[in-house]
Design an enzyme around this catalytic site. Structure first.
Site, PDB file in Angstrom:
ATOM      1  N   LYS A  93       2.399   7.561  -8.479  1.00 11.04           N
ATOM      2  CA  LYS A  93       1.647   7.518  -7.213  1.00 11.04           C
ATOM      3  C   LYS A  93       1.694   8.876  -6.484  1.00 11.04           C
ATOM      4  O   LYS A  93       2.481   9.756  -6.832  1.00 11.04           O
ATOM      5  CB  LYS A  93       2.207   6.389  -6.345  1.00 11.04           C
ATOM      6  CG  LYS A  93       1.997   4.996  -6.971  1.00 11.04           C
ATOM      7  CD  LYS A  93       2.430   3.891  -6.019  1.00 11.04           C
ATOM      8  CE  LYS A  93       2.214   2.509  -6.642  1.00 11.04           C
ATOM      9  NZ  LYS A  93       2.550   1.417  -5.701  1.00 11.04           N
ATOM     10  N   TYR A 149      -7.131  -2.155  -6.676  1.00  8.40           N
ATOM     11  CA  TYR A 149      -6.261  -3.069  -5.943  1.00  8.40           C
ATOM     12  C   TYR A 149      -7.023  -4.259  -5.352  1.00  8.40           C
ATOM     13  O   TYR A 149      -6.552  -4.878  -4.387  1.00  8.40           O
ATOM     14  CB  TYR A 149      -5.528  -2.317  -4.825  1.00  8.40           C
ATOM     15  CG  TYR A 149      -4.296  -1.561  -5.302  1.00  8.40           C
ATOM     16  CD1 TYR A 149      -3.218  -2.227  -5.879  1.00  8.40           C
ATOM     17  CD2 TYR A 149      -4.194  -0.184  -5.152  1.00  8.40           C
ATOM     18  CE1 TYR A 149      -2.090  -1.551  -6.298  1.00  8.40           C
ATOM     19  CE2 TYR A 149      -3.054   0.508  -5.567  1.00  8.40           C
ATOM     20  CZ  TYR A 149      -2.004  -0.185  -6.142  1.00  8.40           C
ATOM     21  OH  TYR A 149      -0.872   0.484  -6.551  1.00  8.40           O
ATOM     22  N   PHE A 153      -1.544  -5.115   4.158  1.00  7.57           N
ATOM     23  CA  PHE A 153      -1.266  -3.705   3.878  1.00  7.57           C
ATOM     24  C   PHE A 153      -2.362  -3.043   3.048  1.00  7.57           C
ATOM     25  O   PHE A 153      -2.230  -1.875   2.667  1.00  7.57           O
ATOM     26  CB  PHE A 153       0.089  -3.561   3.183  1.00  7.57           C
ATOM     27  CG  PHE A 153       0.234  -4.347   1.899  1.00  7.57           C
ATOM     28  CD1 PHE A 153      -0.316  -3.890   0.711  1.00  7.57           C
ATOM     29  CD2 PHE A 153       0.929  -5.552   1.884  1.00  7.57           C
ATOM     30  CE1 PHE A 153      -0.184  -4.603  -0.474  1.00  7.57           C
ATOM     31  CE2 PHE A 153       1.069  -6.280   0.696  1.00  7.57           C
ATOM     32  CZ  PHE A 153       0.514  -5.797  -0.477  1.00  7.57           C
ATOM     33  N   ARG A 208       8.272  -2.747 -15.713  1.00 10.54           N
ATOM     34  CA  ARG A 208       8.644  -3.330 -14.417  1.00 10.54           C
ATOM     35  C   ARG A 208      10.153  -3.207 -14.186  1.00 10.54           C
ATOM     36  O   ARG A 208      10.602  -2.948 -13.065  1.00 10.54           O
ATOM     37  CB  ARG A 208       8.231  -4.812 -14.352  1.00 10.54           C
ATOM     38  CG  ARG A 208       6.756  -5.106 -14.578  1.00 10.54           C
ATOM     39  CD  ARG A 208       5.884  -4.947 -13.384  1.00 10.54           C
ATOM     40  NE  ARG A 208       6.338  -5.618 -12.198  1.00 10.54           N
ATOM     41  CZ  ARG A 208       5.656  -5.595 -11.049  1.00 10.54           C
ATOM     42  NH1 ARG A 208       4.490  -4.954 -10.976  1.00 10.54           N
ATOM     43  NH2 ARG A 208       6.103  -6.184  -9.981  1.00 10.54           N
ATOM     44  N   THR A 219       9.655  -3.872  -5.762  1.00  7.07           N
ATOM     45  CA  THR A 219       8.612  -3.228  -4.960  1.00  7.07           C
ATOM     46  C   THR A 219       9.213  -2.459  -3.790  1.00  7.07           C
ATOM     47  O   THR A 219       8.832  -1.314  -3.515  1.00  7.07           O
ATOM     48  CB  THR A 219       7.635  -4.294  -4.425  1.00  7.07           C
ATOM     49  OG1 THR A 219       7.168  -5.081  -5.529  1.00  7.07           O
ATOM     50  CG2 THR A 219       6.463  -3.651  -3.709  1.00  7.07           C
ATOM     51  N   ARG A 270      12.248   3.236  -8.522  1.00 11.40           N
ATOM     52  CA  ARG A 270      12.018   3.055  -7.088  1.00 11.40           C
ATOM     53  C   ARG A 270      13.298   3.262  -6.278  1.00 11.40           C
ATOM     54  O   ARG A 270      13.265   3.822  -5.188  1.00 11.40           O
ATOM     55  CB  ARG A 270      11.374   1.700  -6.844  1.00 11.40           C
ATOM     56  CG  ARG A 270       9.881   1.728  -7.238  1.00 11.40           C
ATOM     57  CD  ARG A 270       9.301   0.366  -7.400  1.00 11.40           C
ATOM     58  NE  ARG A 270       7.832   0.386  -7.446  1.00 11.40           N
ATOM     59  CZ  ARG A 270       7.101  -0.693  -7.688  1.00 11.40           C
ATOM     60  NH1 ARG A 270       7.683  -1.852  -7.907  1.00 11.40           N
ATOM     61  NH2 ARG A 270       5.782  -0.593  -7.713  1.00 11.40           N
ATOM     62  N   ASN A 320       6.089   3.973  -3.154  1.00  6.70           N
ATOM     63  CA  ASN A 320       7.181   3.585  -4.047  1.00  6.70           C
ATOM     64  C   ASN A 320       7.027   4.152  -5.455  1.00  6.70           C
ATOM     65  O   ASN A 320       7.508   3.589  -6.425  1.00  6.70           O
ATOM     66  CB  ASN A 320       7.365   2.060  -4.042  1.00  6.70           C
ATOM     67  CG  ASN A 320       6.124   1.326  -4.487  1.00  6.70           C
ATOM     68  OD1 ASN A 320       5.127   1.950  -4.863  1.00  6.70           O
ATOM     69  ND2 ASN A 320       6.165   0.007  -4.471  1.00  6.70           N
ATOM     70  N   HIS A 350       3.425   2.490 -10.263  1.00  8.32           N
ATOM     71  CA  HIS A 350       2.779   1.190 -10.442  1.00  8.32           C
ATOM     72  C   HIS A 350       3.003   0.735 -11.874  1.00  8.32           C
ATOM     73  O   HIS A 350       3.003   1.552 -12.793  1.00  8.32           O
ATOM     74  CB  HIS A 350       1.264   1.298 -10.204  1.00  8.32           C
ATOM     75  CG  HIS A 350       0.503   0.091 -10.722  1.00  8.32           C
ATOM     76  ND1 HIS A 350       0.334  -1.039  -9.968  1.00  8.32           N
ATOM     77  CD2 HIS A 350      -0.063  -0.172 -11.925  1.00  8.32           C
ATOM     78  CE1 HIS A 350      -0.329  -1.953 -10.684  1.00  8.32           C
ATOM     79  NE2 HIS A 350      -0.589  -1.444 -11.873  1.00  8.32           N
ATOM     80  N   GLU A 389      -6.354  -3.461 -16.418  1.00  6.80           N
ATOM     81  CA  GLU A 389      -6.046  -2.200 -15.733  1.00  6.80           C
ATOM     82  C   GLU A 389      -6.194  -0.995 -16.657  1.00  6.80           C
ATOM     83  O   GLU A 389      -6.664   0.067 -16.233  1.00  6.80           O
ATOM     84  CB  GLU A 389      -4.629  -2.265 -15.147  1.00  6.80           C
ATOM     85  CG  GLU A 389      -4.514  -3.277 -14.009  1.00  6.80           C
ATOM     86  CD  GLU A 389      -3.122  -3.368 -13.414  1.00  6.80           C
ATOM     87  OE1 GLU A 389      -2.934  -4.147 -12.471  1.00  6.80           O
ATOM     88  OE2 GLU A 389      -2.207  -2.656 -13.893  1.00  6.80           O
TER      89      GLU A 389
END
Ligand code: ADP
Ligand code: MG
Length: 140
Positions: free
Chosen positions: A11, A51, A59, A87, A93, A104, A114, A117, A128
């Site tokens: 990100k 998203y 948010f 993950r 998250t 993270r 964070n 993704h 995706e």
């Protein structure tokens, strides 16, 4: 367990702080292979499309604004159990809840910024990956 592919995004908080290599060291160290990768600047429409499932969340607008605040690195990870493994390496998250040693916990600035993704299911991974990559751009 089967070999899977999943979508990973580094990100804007990660590209801004020059952390893409450090983050990918953790992913590769966990046995995930980067089989496609590109650095891009998302448009607002592209981020909103990606998203879209979060459209109704409070948010959403802030998240989209954050995701277009700088370049991202989109990449396809391949490996055994890749969806869950990515993950696990990312962590929760909210970095406050993420386990020690996760991406993270180590790098995230906030629950929004964070750093990474990861697709949350094999089905969403396929959707995706196809959002960003064509078949010939993925070299396993
Ligand atoms: P994950 O990325 O862990 O799958 P979600 O899919 O629930 O988490 O949320 C997508 C992204 O939206 C998160 O990674 C984070 O950047 C942002 N986000 C999630 N929850 C919040 C929140 N409560 N406040 C601000 N941003 C959030
Ligand atoms: Mg998610």
């Amino acid at each position: 367990m089967a070999t899977e592919r999943t979508l990973s995004i580094l990100k804007p908080d990660a590209t801004r702080r020059n952390l893409t290599g450090k983050i990918n060291t953790l992913l590769e160290g966990a046995g995930l292979r980067i089989v496609a990768q590109k650095r891009i600047q998302l448009s607002r429409a592209q981020a909103e499309g990606f998203y879209a499932v979060h459209r109704e969340r409070p948010f959403f607008n802030d998240l989209v604004t954050f995701m277009i605040s700088g370049p991202v690195v989109v990449q396809v990870l391949e490996g055994e159990n890749a969806v869950q493994k990515n993950r696990d390496v990312m962590g929760a998250t909210n970095p406050a809840n993420a386990a020690e040693g996760t991406i993270r916990k180590t790098f995230a600035e906030s629950i929004e910024a964070n750093s990474a993704h990861g697709s949350d299911s094999l089905e969403n991974a396929a959707i995706e990956i196809a959002y960003f990559f064509s078949g010939i751009e993925i070299v396993g």
